[in-house]
Write a protein that holds these residues in place. Structure first.
Motif, PDB file in Angstrom:
ATOM      1  N   ILE A   1       0.847  -1.187   0.000  1.00  0.00           N
ATOM      2  CA  ILE A   1       0.000   0.000   0.000  1.00  0.00           C
ATOM      3  C   ILE A   1       0.881   1.234   0.000  1.00  0.00           C
ATOM      4  O   ILE A   1       1.828   1.343   0.792  1.00  0.00           O
ATOM      5  CB  ILE A   1      -0.930   0.029   1.228  1.00  0.00           C
ATOM      6  CG1 ILE A   1      -1.935  -1.125   1.173  1.00  0.00           C
ATOM      7  CG2 ILE A   1      -1.681   1.357   1.300  1.00  0.00           C
ATOM      8  CD1 ILE A   1      -2.863  -1.169   2.368  1.00  0.00           C
ATOM      9  N   THR A   2       0.571   2.185  -0.879  1.00  0.00           N
ATOM     10  CA  THR A   2       1.257   3.472  -0.902  1.00  0.00           C
ATOM     11  C   THR A   2       0.216   4.573  -1.091  1.00  0.00           C
ATOM     12  O   THR A   2      -0.943   4.313  -1.404  1.00  0.00           O
ATOM     13  CB  THR A   2       2.291   3.539  -2.033  1.00  0.00           C
ATOM     14  OG1 THR A   2       1.642   3.281  -3.287  1.00  0.00           O
ATOM     15  CG2 THR A   2       3.406   2.518  -1.833  1.00  0.00           C
ATOM     16  N   GLY A   3       0.633   5.813  -0.922  1.00  0.00           N
ATOM     17  CA  GLY A   3      -0.245   6.948  -1.140  1.00  0.00           C
ATOM     18  C   GLY A   3      -0.252   7.382  -2.591  1.00  0.00           C
ATOM     19  O   GLY A   3       0.653   7.058  -3.363  1.00  0.00           O
ATOM     20  N   SER A   4      -1.291   8.119  -2.972  1.00  0.00           N
ATOM     21  CA  SER A   4      -1.439   8.565  -4.357  1.00  0.00           C
ATOM     22  C   SER A   4      -2.043   9.962  -4.392  1.00  0.00           C
ATOM     23  O   SER A   4      -2.873  10.317  -3.550  1.00  0.00           O
ATOM     24  CB  SER A   4      -2.347   7.593  -5.122  1.00  0.00           C
ATOM     25  OG  SER A   4      -2.704   8.118  -6.383  1.00  0.00           O
ATOM     26  N   ASP A   5      -1.639  10.743  -5.390  1.00  0.00           N
ATOM     27  CA  ASP A   5      -2.239  12.049  -5.648  1.00  0.00           C
ATOM     28  C   ASP A   5      -3.092  12.012  -6.908  1.00  0.00           C
ATOM     29  O   ASP A   5      -3.423  13.051  -7.480  1.00  0.00           O
ATOM     30  CB  ASP A   5      -1.140  13.111  -5.798  1.00  0.00           C
ATOM     31  CG  ASP A   5      -0.373  13.326  -4.498  1.00  0.00           C
ATOM     32  OD1 ASP A   5      -1.027  13.423  -3.436  1.00  0.00           O
ATOM     33  OD2 ASP A   5       0.872  13.394  -4.538  1.00  0.00           O
ATOM     34  N   GLY A   6      -3.453  10.811  -7.347  1.00  0.00           N
ATOM     35  CA  GLY A   6      -4.250  10.647  -8.553  1.00  0.00           C
ATOM     36  C   GLY A   6      -5.715  10.991  -8.333  1.00  0.00           C
ATOM     37  O   GLY A   6      -6.145  11.288  -7.209  1.00  0.00           O
ATOM     38  N   PRO A   7      -6.528  10.922  -9.393  1.00  0.00           N
ATOM     39  CA  PRO A   7      -7.936  11.325  -9.312  1.00  0.00           C
ATOM     40  C   PRO A   7      -8.831  10.314  -8.601  1.00  0.00           C
ATOM     41  O   PRO A   7      -9.923  10.670  -8.156  1.00  0.00           O
ATOM     42  CB  PRO A   7      -8.343  11.461 -10.781  1.00  0.00           C
ATOM     43  CG  PRO A   7      -7.433  10.502 -11.507  1.00  0.00           C
ATOM     44  CD  PRO A   7      -6.129  10.547 -10.764  1.00  0.00           C
ATOM     45  N   GLU A   8      -8.396   9.047  -8.475  1.00  0.00           N
ATOM     46  CA  GLU A   8      -9.221   8.018  -7.841  1.00  0.00           C
ATOM     47  C   GLU A   8      -8.898   7.900  -6.362  1.00  0.00           C
ATOM     48  O   GLU A   8      -7.801   8.221  -5.906  1.00  0.00           O
ATOM     49  CB  GLU A   8      -8.995   6.667  -8.517  1.00  0.00           C
ATOM     50  CG  GLU A   8      -9.465   6.598  -9.954  1.00  0.00           C
ATOM     51  CD  GLU A   8      -9.308   5.203 -10.530  1.00  0.00           C
ATOM     52  OE1 GLU A   8     -10.309   4.649 -11.007  1.00  0.00           O
ATOM     53  OE2 GLU A   8      -8.187   4.676 -10.486  1.00  0.00           O
ATOM     54  N   TRP A   9      -9.894   7.404  -5.608  1.00  0.00           N
ATOM     55  CA  TRP A   9      -9.644   7.137  -4.198  1.00  0.00           C
ATOM     56  C   TRP A   9      -8.719   5.925  -4.056  1.00  0.00           C
ATOM     57  O   TRP A   9      -7.696   5.991  -3.366  1.00  0.00           O
ATOM     58  CB  TRP A   9     -10.969   6.900  -3.477  1.00  0.00           C
ATOM     59  CG  TRP A   9     -10.812   6.555  -2.007  1.00  0.00           C
ATOM     60  CD1 TRP A   9      -9.778   6.904  -1.190  1.00  0.00           C
ATOM     61  CD2 TRP A   9     -11.730   5.815  -1.196  1.00  0.00           C
ATOM     62  NE1 TRP A   9      -9.989   6.417   0.077  1.00  0.00           N
ATOM     63  CE2 TRP A   9     -11.170   5.750   0.102  1.00  0.00           C
ATOM     64  CE3 TRP A   9     -12.964   5.219  -1.449  1.00  0.00           C
ATOM     65  CZ2 TRP A   9     -11.815   5.095   1.148  1.00  0.00           C
ATOM     66  CZ3 TRP A   9     -13.610   4.573  -0.407  1.00  0.00           C
ATOM     67  CH2 TRP A   9     -13.042   4.521   0.886  1.00  0.00           C
ATOM     68  N   ILE A  10      -9.056   4.815  -4.721  1.00  0.00           N
ATOM     69  CA  ILE A  10      -8.259   3.597  -4.625  1.00  0.00           C
ATOM     70  C   ILE A  10      -7.999   3.081  -6.037  1.00  0.00           C
ATOM     71  O   ILE A  10      -8.928   2.940  -6.842  1.00  0.00           O
ATOM     72  CB  ILE A  10      -8.998   2.505  -3.817  1.00  0.00           C
ATOM     73  CG1 ILE A  10      -9.455   3.042  -2.461  1.00  0.00           C
ATOM     74  CG2 ILE A  10      -8.105   1.283  -3.617  1.00  0.00           C
ATOM     75  CD1 ILE A  10     -10.461   2.144  -1.759  1.00  0.00           C
ATOM     76  N   SER A  11      -6.749   2.809  -6.326  1.00  0.00           N
ATOM     77  CA  SER A  11      -6.394   2.223  -7.617  1.00  0.00           C
ATOM     78  C   SER A  11      -5.314   1.179  -7.386  1.00  0.00           C
ATOM     79  O   SER A  11      -4.662   1.152  -6.341  1.00  0.00           O
ATOM     80  CB  SER A  11      -5.899   3.293  -8.597  1.00  0.00           C
ATOM     81  OG  SER A  11      -4.748   3.949  -8.087  1.00  0.00           O
TER      82      SER A  11
END
Length: 255
Positions: free
Chosen positions: A31-41
């Motif tokens: 698991i890592t963090g994301s700044d993308g448009p989806e909540w979970i990908s």
């Protein structure tokens, strides 16, 4: 046998509050963090093709869970791999119910309002490599015969931390930035507990042992409890921890 790959894609829901439940058996989790448009990908790879994954959503709640084929023998199951990138935009509660496996969780910088982990036999390593962007109410970790490592726990911003272990080894590192008082309780049975804290962090430990040993390393002193040098000088914010073990050993380290 061909690997079955499932794409994970969960958009941000309109409802709030948000919660994510991971219910997993034999699995390797990243698991890592994301700044993308989806909540979970992310993606889920199942080499055995007998442990499919289900993704369910209901308002602000998301559940990612494995299904097991009763016709598949244990020996036929190769460990699947689940890789998730979770968005940093909205606070959420994270619950993990995990069995045997090898789990590496980098939860740094995620807006976690609470985290609860229930772990079986396996290895579980979580790291809060960056400060939580919201105040967390509680971090709870319960393990059976597994080995649990939690690093940079001060970065969670949790008001309370509770760790309980059975036969496995627990390593709890209160590294990171302590931005408010934190209360912690660490309990274990036939196991070893290692607790570390930065030497610059005000910390007070109350130790309870039954037929166990205690080892203190670094700039720690006793005044009934075990305290770091900044705590002895009245420094704040303060980490207050109660550490209990039976038939095992406790190591407290100021680094």
């Amino acid at each position: 046998m061909q690997t079955m790959t499932t794409r994970v894609s969960v958009p941000y829901p309109d409802a709030a509050p948000l919660s994510l439940l991971l219910r997993l058996g034999p699995c390797r989790v990243r698991i890592t963090g994301s700044d993308g448009p989806e909540w979970i990908s992310g993606s889920y790879e199942d080499p055995s093709e007998v442990v499919p994954i289900e993704i369910r959503t209901d308002r602000g709640a998301a559940v990612i869970a494995q299904r097991f084929s009763l016709s598949a023998g244990i020996g036929a199951v190769s460990a699947p791999v689940l890789e998730l990138a979770i968005g940093r935009s909205h606070p959420f509660v994270l619950t993990l119910e995990v069995g045997a496996g090898d789990h590496l969780l980098d939860l740094g910088g995620l807006p976690l309002s609470a985290v609860k982990v229930s772990a079986g036999a396996g290895r579980y390593a979580m790291d809060f490599t960056a400060p939580n962007t919201v105040d967390m109410t509680a971090l709870e970790i319960a393990s059976g015969a597994g080995e649990v490592t939690a690093r940079n726990v001060a970065n969670t911003g949790a008001a309370e931390v509770r760790v309980s272990g059975g036969l496995g080894r627990s390593v709890i590192d209160f590294g990171g930035t302590l931005r408010r008082d934190m209360r912690a309780r660490v309990d274990a049975g036939l196991a070893g507990i290692e607790v570390s804290v930065p030497a610059a962090t005000p910390a007070r430990f109350r130790l309870k042992t039954f037929a166990g040993g205690t080892d203190l390393i670094g700039s720690l002193q006793r005044d009934g409890d075990v305290v770091s040098t900044p705590a002895a000088s009245g420094g704040s914010p303060l980490l207050s921890a109660e550490v209990s073990i039976a038939f095992g050993s406790i190591t407290i380290r100021a680094t």
